[in-house]
Scaffold this motif. Structure first.
Motif, short mmCIF file in Angstrom:
data_model
loop_
_atom_site.label_atom_id
_atom_site.label_comp_id
_atom_site.label_asym_id
_atom_site.label_seq_id
_atom_site.Cartn_x
_atom_site.Cartn_y
_atom_site.Cartn_z
N VAL A 12 0.44 -4.15 12.98
CA VAL A 12 0.47 -2.88 12.26
C VAL A 12 -0.06 -3.14 10.86
CG1 VAL A 12 1.99 -1.17 11.19
CG2 VAL A 12 2.36 -1.84 13.56
N LEU A 13 -0.91 -2.24 10.38
CA LEU A 13 -1.46 -2.36 9.03
C LEU A 13 -1.27 -1.04 8.30
CD1 LEU A 13 -3.22 -3.76 6.83
CD2 LEU A 13 -5.23 -2.81 8.01
N VAL A 14 -0.67 -1.12 7.12
CA VAL A 14 -0.52 0.06 6.26
C VAL A 14 -1.28 -0.20 4.96
CG1 VAL A 14 1.08 1.46 4.90
CG2 VAL A 14 1.68 0.79 7.23
N VAL A 15 -2.18 0.71 4.62
CA VAL A 15 -2.97 0.61 3.39
C VAL A 15 -2.73 1.86 2.56
CG1 VAL A 15 -5.28 0.54 2.40
CG2 VAL A 15 -4.75 -0.86 4.40
N THR A 16 -2.41 1.68 1.29
CA THR A 16 -2.16 2.80 0.39
C THR A 16 -2.97 2.61 -0.89
OG1 THR A 16 0.08 3.15 1.23
CG2 THR A 16 -0.41 4.04 -0.94
N LEU A 17 -3.68 3.67 -1.31
CA LEU A 17 -4.41 3.67 -2.58
C LEU A 17 -3.83 4.76 -3.47
CD1 LEU A 17 -8.07 3.29 -1.25
CD2 LEU A 17 -6.61 1.51 -2.19
N ASP A 18 -3.57 4.41 -4.71
CA ASP A 18 -2.97 5.34 -5.67
C ASP A 18 -4.07 5.96 -6.53
OD1 ASP A 18 -1.36 6.72 -7.40
OD2 ASP A 18 -0.07 5.03 -7.90
N GLU A 19 -4.24 7.27 -6.37
CA GLU A 19 -5.23 8.07 -7.12
C GLU A 19 -6.66 7.58 -6.90
OE1 GLU A 19 -4.27 8.75 -11.20
OE2 GLU A 19 -2.13 9.06 -10.81
N PRO A 20 -7.08 7.40 -5.64
CA PRO A 20 -8.47 7.00 -5.40
C PRO A 20 -9.41 8.20 -5.52
CG PRO A 20 -7.38 7.34 -3.31
CD PRO A 20 -6.32 7.57 -4.37
N GLU A 21 -10.66 7.93 -5.83
CA GLU A 21 -11.69 8.97 -5.90
C GLU A 21 -13.01 8.39 -5.40
OE1 GLU A 21 -11.89 10.46 -9.88
OE2 GLU A 21 -10.19 11.83 -9.61
N ASP A 22 -13.53 8.98 -4.34
CA ASP A 22 -14.84 8.58 -3.83
C ASP A 22 -15.89 9.49 -4.44
OD1 ASP A 22 -17.05 7.76 -2.48
OD2 ASP A 22 -16.42 8.53 -0.52
N ARG A 23 -16.71 8.95 -5.32
CA ARG A 23 -17.73 9.73 -6.02
C ARG A 23 -19.13 9.40 -5.51
NH1 ARG A 23 -15.84 12.29 -10.53
NH2 ARG A 23 -13.68 11.81 -11.12
N SER A 24 -19.21 8.88 -4.28
CA SER A 24 -20.52 8.51 -3.75
C SER A 24 -21.31 9.73 -3.27
CB SER A 24 -20.35 7.54 -2.57
OG SER A 24 -19.61 8.14 -1.52
N GLY A 25 -20.66 10.86 -3.03
CA GLY A 25 -21.33 12.06 -2.56
C GLY A 25 -21.43 13.12 -3.63
N PRO A 26 -21.87 14.32 -3.25
CA PRO A 26 -22.02 15.40 -4.22
C PRO A 26 -20.69 15.93 -4.75
CG PRO A 26 -22.48 16.17 -2.00
CD PRO A 26 -22.34 14.69 -1.90
N VAL A 27 -19.60 15.72 -4.00
CA VAL A 27 -18.28 16.17 -4.45
C VAL A 27 -17.33 14.97 -4.44
CG1 VAL A 27 -18.60 18.53 -3.63
CG2 VAL A 27 -17.60 16.81 -2.11
N VAL A 28 -16.29 15.06 -5.26
CA VAL A 28 -15.28 14.00 -5.31
C VAL A 28 -14.38 14.11 -4.09
CG1 VAL A 28 -13.34 13.04 -6.60
CG2 VAL A 28 -15.32 13.95 -7.82
N ARG A 29 -14.24 13.02 -3.36
CA ARG A 29 -13.39 13.00 -2.16
C ARG A 29 -12.23 12.05 -2.39
NH1 ARG A 29 -18.86 12.65 1.34
NH2 ARG A 29 -19.04 10.84 -0.02
N ARG A 30 -11.01 12.56 -2.17
CA ARG A 30 -9.80 11.79 -2.42
C ARG A 30 -9.00 11.53 -1.16
NH1 ARG A 30 -10.08 15.79 -6.45
NH2 ARG A 30 -10.55 14.92 -8.52
N THR A 31 -9.32 12.14 -0.06
CA THR A 31 -8.49 12.05 1.13
C THR A 31 -8.51 10.64 1.72
OG1 THR A 31 -10.31 12.76 2.55
CG2 THR A 31 -8.87 14.47 1.68
N ALA A 32 -7.46 10.36 2.49
CA ALA A 32 -7.31 9.03 3.08
C ALA A 32 -8.45 8.70 4.04
CB ALA A 32 -5.97 8.94 3.80
N GLY A 33 -9.00 9.71 4.70
CA GLY A 33 -10.09 9.46 5.62
C GLY A 33 -11.30 8.86 4.94
#
Length: 594
Positions: free
Chosen positions: A532-553
């Motif tokens: 089992v693997l659990v990964v958690t990120l606190d306040e992540p922001e993916d800015r690689s696209g045109p909009v900021v994506r924060r969801t776990a996916g």
């Protein structure tokens, strides 16, 4: 003219009457008197000799006794023990599951001064300040002026520094041997090992005691003189630990997150193979509890209490399947928003009027999960979460985790059951979540997380759900990765299953709109989960696209995929053919917030 004393007349007459020469009688008398004088002088000399001998014996006895006391006692200590226990200068090693060294002792020296023996205190202060950058001459002079003869200068001195002290040639400066605790892996195991310090110190030895983590939890075991040569063996695999930390550090920087957590656990018995919390610290130089780096001491994995979002949907569905309320194909009403009093429950997207239970998981429908939870009911929902350990701190070998009690709603209502079913309204540690997922995935037997190798296996007495329910849940988790919100977690050949979870962070009595905790809970291989693997990120922001994506996916899921790709070969898992797996849609993540 010399006057000769006259002899007594009576003795002369008596001698003559007896026909004896008076001179002979007088000579015998003088000889007898001389013998008496010599005997008296001999006795007097003997008495004087015995008296002098007694004085010498007493004097040398006192000196010898003092020397024996000094040789058998320590130089005055900086810290006096409250007990008469001897100092335990040695401490057992700590190793990983493969025997790699994690903590050990090395011989160093400690530096102290005796001010009464100093000839040039100012020269000593200036010389030591030049050798040790963290010392100042003025502060040392103040120390030397304090009451008492004995003062510690440095607890640990390198060989180079010790030679420099010798070169000063100053009387009154001494050193004693030390066994210093060192951690060869540095920051990579800071939150697990915790650290240590000198608890009691004497001139010739010091006793090391744990301050946190495993060092504190097993303080007596590690210091037991009868077990010094027996290393404490942990379940941690250093290879997996290094790989996970490297990936988390990289992804934390990529997503500009303020923190990251990863827990890798054996599904069958709860052994923790790897556990990382960032930011971390080096136990060789543990930060002060109230210093500028004190936040590094906080373990997000075992102490951080968070709402973990849609990862809880797996637990809700597992209970409903176990109770026989639904099966994977049961259709659930997902029309929204779901109104409950003045509150509305919405989905990230409109998924239509109904979804199957499997599709509720794949698309991460809040409305569908809330309706499933309503059928379960408050009491049964509470009891299930209690069985999974969400009502108490995690029982792991870390003293700090004992204070990490889950946050439960003060009044558990129907609305609480609905929101908790999709991960809001109940906060727990990532370690709680890993334990729950291991229980659900391993065939239904509850496990207790442990950092010790060769942990006992759970028995039927620990059963929470049936093997049949566990198998259905594992297939759904696989579907979430192959067809749902976690497509970026897929790793070819390792059949990853899992569930995303994105929870808004609490803020001023409500929730922040632009700050989240993104979590991905994975099992692999999904057909027969071993880990089992659990990964958690606190306040992540993916800015690689045109909009900021924060969801776990978009954040936690790809991070988990990178970790699995790195650690699976290390753990001895061979990649399998994926002929039976459907192709993952390119835009699978667009389905839901997760």
């Amino acid at each position: 003219m010399i006057r000769v004393p006259l002899r007594p007349l009576a003795r002369v007459i008596a001698a003559r009457n007896q026909g004896i020469d008076p001179d002979v009688v007088d000579a015998e008398r003088r000889a007898a008197a001389c013998r008496l004088r010599r005997a008296e002088e001999t006795r007097r000399a003997q008495r004087r000799l015995w008296l002098l001998s007694a004085v010498f014996v007493m004097g040398f006895g006192a000196v010898a006794g003092k020397m024996a006391v000094i040789s058998a006692s320590d130089v005055p200590q900086q810290e006096q023990s409250a007990t008469a226990d001897p100092l335990r200068a040695h401490r057992a090693d700590i190793v990983d599951v493969n025997g790699e060294l994690l903590a050990t002792n090395i011989v160093t020296s400690a530096l102290y001064v005796e001010t009464r023996r100093m000839v040039d205190p100012e020269g000593v202060a200036i010389g030591l300040a030049n050798i040790f950058p963290d010392l100042e001459a003025e502060a040392l002079m103040t120390l030397f002026a304090r009451p008492g003869n004995f003062h510690w200068i440095q607890s640990q001195v390198s060989p180079e520094q010790l030679q420099a002290v010798h070169d000063l040639g100053q009387p009154g400066v001494f050193y004693g041997p030390r066994e210093t605790r060192v951690y060869p892996q540095g920051r990579r195991l800071g939150h697990i090992l915790g650290g240590s310090r000198f608890e009691r110190e004497a001139a010739r030895a010091a006793e090391t005691a744990g301050t946190a983590g495993v060092e504190l939890m097993f303080n007596e075991r590690l210091g037991d003189p009868e077990r010094i040569d027996e290393p404490l063996r942990l379940s941690i695999d250093l290879r997996a630990q290094n790989a996970m930390r490297d990936v988390l550090a990289q992804q934390m920087e990529r997503f500009d997150a303020i923190g990251a957590t990863g827990i890798l656990m054996r599904a069958d018995n709860g052994e923790i193979v790897s556990m990382v919390s960032l930011p971390d610290f080096d136990p060789n130089d543990r930060p002060a509890p109230r210093g500028p780096d004190a936040d590094q001491l906080f373990s997000r994995a075992s102490q951080g209490v968070y709402e973990l979002g849609s990862t809880f949907k797996t637990l809700t569905v597992a209970q409903s399947l176990e109770l026989g309320l639904v099966n994977p194909e049961t259709m659930i009403d997902t029309r929204g928003p779901l109104q409950w009093g003045r509150f509305r429950i919405r989905d990230f997207h409109n998924y239509g009027p109904e979804l199957s239970v499997t599709e509720v998981m794949e698309h991460s429908s809040n409305i569908g999960t809330a309706r499933i939870a309503l059928d379960i009911g408050i009491e049964r929902h509470q009891e299930f979460l209690r069985e999974l350990g969400f009502f108490d701190p995690v029982e792991v070998e870390l003293p700090e985790s004992r204070s990490a009690r889950p946050l439960l709603p003060p009044r558990w209502s129907d609305l609480s059951t609905m929101t908790i079913s999709y991960g809001h309204g109940l906060a727990a540690t990532p370690l709680h979540l890993a334990s729950a997922y291991a229980t659900v995935a391993n065939g239904g037997l509850r496990v207790t997380p442990t950092l010790l190798a060769d942990a006992a296996m759970p028995t039927e007495a620990d059963r929470v759900i049936s093997e049949r329910t566990s198998g259905m849940v594992n297939r759904m988790l696989r579907a979430v990765v192959s067809d749902g919100t976690a497509g970026f977690a897929d790793v070819e050949g390792y059949e990853v299953g899992g569930k995303t979870g994105t929870a808004d962070k609490p803020s001023q009595g409500g929730y922040a709109e632009d700050r989240v905790i993104a979590t991905f809970a994975a099992v692999f291989p999904a057909s027969d989960p071993e880990y089992v693997l659990v990964v958690t990120l606190d306040e992540p922001e993916d800015r690689s696209g045109p909009v900021v994506r924060r969801t776990a996916g978009w954040t936690a899921a790809p991070t988990a995929g990178m970790i699995i790709r790195r650690v699976a070969p290390v753990l001895g898992l061979r990649p399998q053919s994926r002929q039976s797996d459907p192709e993952i849609p390119g835009m699978a993540l667009a389905g839901g917030r997760g």
